[in-house]
Write an enzyme that holds these catalytic residues in place. Structure first.
Site, PDB file in Angstrom:
ATOM      1  N   PRO A  13       0.777  -1.230   0.000  1.00 45.04           N
ATOM      2  CA  PRO A  13       0.000   0.000   0.000  1.00 45.04           C
ATOM      3  C   PRO A  13       0.814   1.288   0.000  1.00 45.04           C
ATOM      4  CG  PRO A  13       0.134  -0.864   2.207  1.00 45.04           C
ATOM      5  CD  PRO A  13       0.847  -1.851   1.329  1.00 45.04           C
ATOM      6  N   ASP A  36       3.230   0.863 -11.765  1.00 40.61           N
ATOM      7  CA  ASP A  36       2.070   1.756 -11.694  1.00 40.61           C
ATOM      8  C   ASP A  36       2.368   2.991 -10.848  1.00 40.61           C
ATOM      9  OD1 ASP A  36       0.428   0.230 -13.218  1.00 40.61           O
ATOM     10  OD2 ASP A  36      -0.603  -0.735 -11.540  1.00 40.61           O
ATOM     11  N   LYS A  58      -0.951   6.340 -15.068  1.00 32.66           N
ATOM     12  CA  LYS A  58      -1.784   6.723 -13.945  1.00 32.66           C
ATOM     13  C   LYS A  58      -3.234   6.463 -14.305  1.00 32.66           C
ATOM     14  CE  LYS A  58      -2.825  10.726 -11.195  1.00 32.66           C
ATOM     15  NZ  LYS A  58      -2.299  11.839 -10.460  1.00 32.66           N
ATOM     16  N   GLY A  89       0.366  -1.590  -7.258  1.00 31.67           N
ATOM     17  CA  GLY A  89       0.045  -1.185  -5.890  1.00 31.67           C
ATOM     18  C   GLY A  89      -0.787  -2.258  -5.206  1.00 31.67           C
ATOM     19  N   ILE A  94      -6.368  -7.790  -6.646  1.00 34.57           N
ATOM     20  CA  ILE A  94      -7.490  -7.037  -6.058  1.00 34.57           C
ATOM     21  C   ILE A  94      -7.581  -5.695  -6.780  1.00 34.57           C
ATOM     22  CG2 ILE A  94      -8.462  -5.988  -3.962  1.00 34.57           C
ATOM     23  CD1 ILE A  94      -8.331  -8.933  -3.595  1.00 34.57           C
ATOM     24  N   THR A 119      -2.978  -5.744   0.393  1.00 35.95           N
ATOM     25  CA  THR A 119      -3.958  -4.905  -0.288  1.00 35.95           C
ATOM     26  C   THR A 119      -4.373  -3.723   0.602  1.00 35.95           C
ATOM     27  OG1 THR A 119      -5.953  -4.981  -1.632  1.00 35.95           O
ATOM     28  CG2 THR A 119      -6.027  -6.203   0.447  1.00 35.95           C
ATOM     29  N   ALA A 120      -4.815  -2.642  -0.053  1.00 39.17           N
ATOM     30  CA  ALA A 120      -5.083  -1.383   0.660  1.00 39.17           C
ATOM     31  C   ALA A 120      -6.086  -1.538   1.804  1.00 39.17           C
ATOM     32  CB  ALA A 120      -5.569  -0.327  -0.322  1.00 39.17           C
ATOM     33  N   MET A 173     -11.576   3.115  -4.297  1.00 41.92           N
ATOM     34  CA  MET A 173     -11.905   4.071  -5.361  1.00 41.92           C
ATOM     35  C   MET A 173     -13.294   4.682  -5.180  1.00 41.92           C
ATOM     36  SD  MET A 173     -10.430   1.802  -8.567  1.00 41.92           S
ATOM     37  CE  MET A 173     -10.981   0.227  -7.907  1.00 41.92           C
TER      38      MET A 173
HETATM   39  N1  SAH Z   1      -4.468  -3.396  -6.233  1.00 42.06           N
HETATM   40  C1  SAH Z   1      -4.656  -2.346  -5.238  1.00 42.06           C
HETATM   41  C2  SAH Z   1      -5.905  -1.527  -5.485  1.00 42.06           C
HETATM   42  C3  SAH Z   1      -5.879  -0.745  -6.769  1.00 42.06           C
HETATM   43  S1  SAH Z   1      -7.298   0.276  -6.979  1.00 42.06           S
HETATM   44  C4  SAH Z   1      -4.689  -2.980  -3.844  1.00 42.06           C
HETATM   45  O1  SAH Z   1      -4.746  -4.205  -3.728  1.00 42.06           O
HETATM   46  O2  SAH Z   1      -4.645  -2.245  -2.864  1.00 42.06           O
HETATM   47  C5  SAH Z   1      -6.732   1.808  -6.302  1.00 42.06           C
HETATM   48  C6  SAH Z   1      -7.470   2.110  -5.024  1.00 42.06           C
HETATM   49  O3  SAH Z   1      -6.905   1.386  -3.936  1.00 42.06           O
HETATM   50  C7  SAH Z   1      -7.405   3.555  -4.577  1.00 42.06           C
HETATM   51  O4  SAH Z   1      -8.341   4.356  -5.257  1.00 42.06           O
HETATM   52  C8  SAH Z   1      -7.745   3.415  -3.112  1.00 42.06           C
HETATM   53  O5  SAH Z   1      -9.123   3.219  -2.899  1.00 42.06           O
HETATM   54  C9  SAH Z   1      -7.030   2.137  -2.762  1.00 42.06           C
HETATM   55  N2  SAH Z   1      -5.686   2.418  -2.235  1.00 42.06           N
HETATM   56  C10 SAH Z   1      -4.504   2.097  -2.772  1.00 42.06           C
HETATM   57  N3  SAH Z   1      -3.487   2.479  -1.993  1.00 42.06           N
HETATM   58  C11 SAH Z   1      -4.045   3.066  -0.913  1.00 42.06           C
HETATM   59  C12 SAH Z   1      -3.533   3.666   0.278  1.00 42.06           C
HETATM   60  N4  SAH Z   1      -2.214   3.755   0.513  1.00 42.06           N
HETATM   61  N5  SAH Z   1      -4.418   4.162   1.171  1.00 42.06           N
HETATM   62  C13 SAH Z   1      -5.735   4.083   0.967  1.00 42.06           C
HETATM   63  N6  SAH Z   1      -6.275   3.522  -0.120  1.00 42.06           N
HETATM   64  C14 SAH Z   1      -5.448   3.026  -1.048  1.00 42.06           C
END
Ligand code: SAH
Length: 257
Positions: A13, A36, A58, A89, A94, A119-120, A173
């Site tokens: 994240p 990314d 982006k 990311g 996910i 994941t976030a 998102m």
């Molecule tokens: N594959 C990524 C998600 C990609 S979609 C994962 O598994 O986390 C991108 C969305 O992920 C962002 O719009 C936000 O909702 C979330 N996100 C990603 N990084 C984040 C962070 N550091 N803090 C909060 N939300 C985050």
């Protein structure tokens, strides 16, 4: 020439220390890395100086490569015999279109491996002190996208249905559509008093968390100018952040130095 291999790697994240040891190893061995915009610079630095770096763009921003072009790039680099890391990311599977990229590699007969990442939703919850499950309060967790305009006909997320699950809802998102999402969850029967949180830029120096309820969160987020990337967490467990919120970005940075 023997074709190379593509690793679809979750970069986590933001906090580089949340990278897996496997991700670090394959980055160190990569001939090319395709990354990314949400990937931290410190993570990218783990690739050697001779490693070719390709920015994949982006999402929703001013510069974005079409998915087909990214797929083609991965296949081309692998056919050149390279060890390729596709760095995404969070977790690649996910909301990361990792499935599409793996399918393109499989169709082209390219060897690949998937390296999961934090994941976030998990990171935002952990760093905000929100246990996503709880023996008494939450027996399930749902990962949702709030990217779709909820008012558009044929939208695939039927928010009213999720109101009845008694699950912890983690919405990726979703900032732009938060107001509509909240009203639709309420329409589905989720109480406006349900605790809710937004965590922006979780685990990074810009990390901040806003706590409210389903009824108040959209207004709070607008007032505080919350921006992407942000994670919305809705459910009784969000209230734990009041007492378990532990992460201090400034202190963390000092320790990392
Ligand atoms: N594959 C990524 C998600 C990609 S979609 C994962 O598994 O986390 C991108 C969305 O992920 C962002 O719009 C936000 O909702 C979330 N996100 C990603 N990084 C984040 C962070 N550091 N803090 C909060 N939300 C985050």
């Amino acid at each position: 020439m023997t074709p190379g291999i593509v690793y679809l790697v979750g970069a986590g994240p933001g906090d580089p220390e949340l990278l897996t040891i496997k991700a670090k190893r394959v980055l160190g061995a990569a001939d090319a890395v395709v990354y990314d915009h949400l990937v931290a610079p410190e993570v990218l630095e783990l690739a050697g100086p001779g490693c070719e770096r390709v920015f994949a763009g982006k999402k929703g921003g001013e510069f974005s490569r079409p998915q087909s072009e990214i797929d083609e790039t991965l296949v081309r680099l692998a056919l050149e015999g390279k060890t390729v890391v596709r760095l995404k990311g969070g977790d690649p599977f996910i909301f990361g279109r990792g499935g599409e990229e793996a399918a393109a590699l499989a169709a082209a007969g390219i060897a690949f491996e998937i390296v999961p990442g934090v994941t976030a939703a998990l990171a935002a919850a952990a760093y905000a002190g929100i246990p996503l499950t709880h023996r008494l309060l939450s027996s399930s967790v749902v990962l949702l996208t709030g990217h779709e305009d909820p008012s558009k006909p044929g939208a695939t997320v039927r928010w009213e249905d999720y109101a009845r699950l008694k699950a912890t809802l983690c919405i990726y998102m979703g900032v732009r559509n938060l107001e509509t999402i909240a009203r639709r969850l309420e329409a589905g029967g989720l109480a406006a008093t349900t605790p809710a949180a937004i965590v922006q830029s979780a685990t990074t120096v810009e990390h901040r968390r806003i706590l409210g309820t389903l009824g108040t969160l959209a207004e709070l987020a607008a007032r505080e100018n919350v921006d992407a990337p942000a994670m919305i967490i809705i459910g009784e467990v969000a209230a734990f952040s009041e007492t378990l919120d532990w992460f201090e970005p400034a202190r963390h940075q000092a320790l990392a130095r």
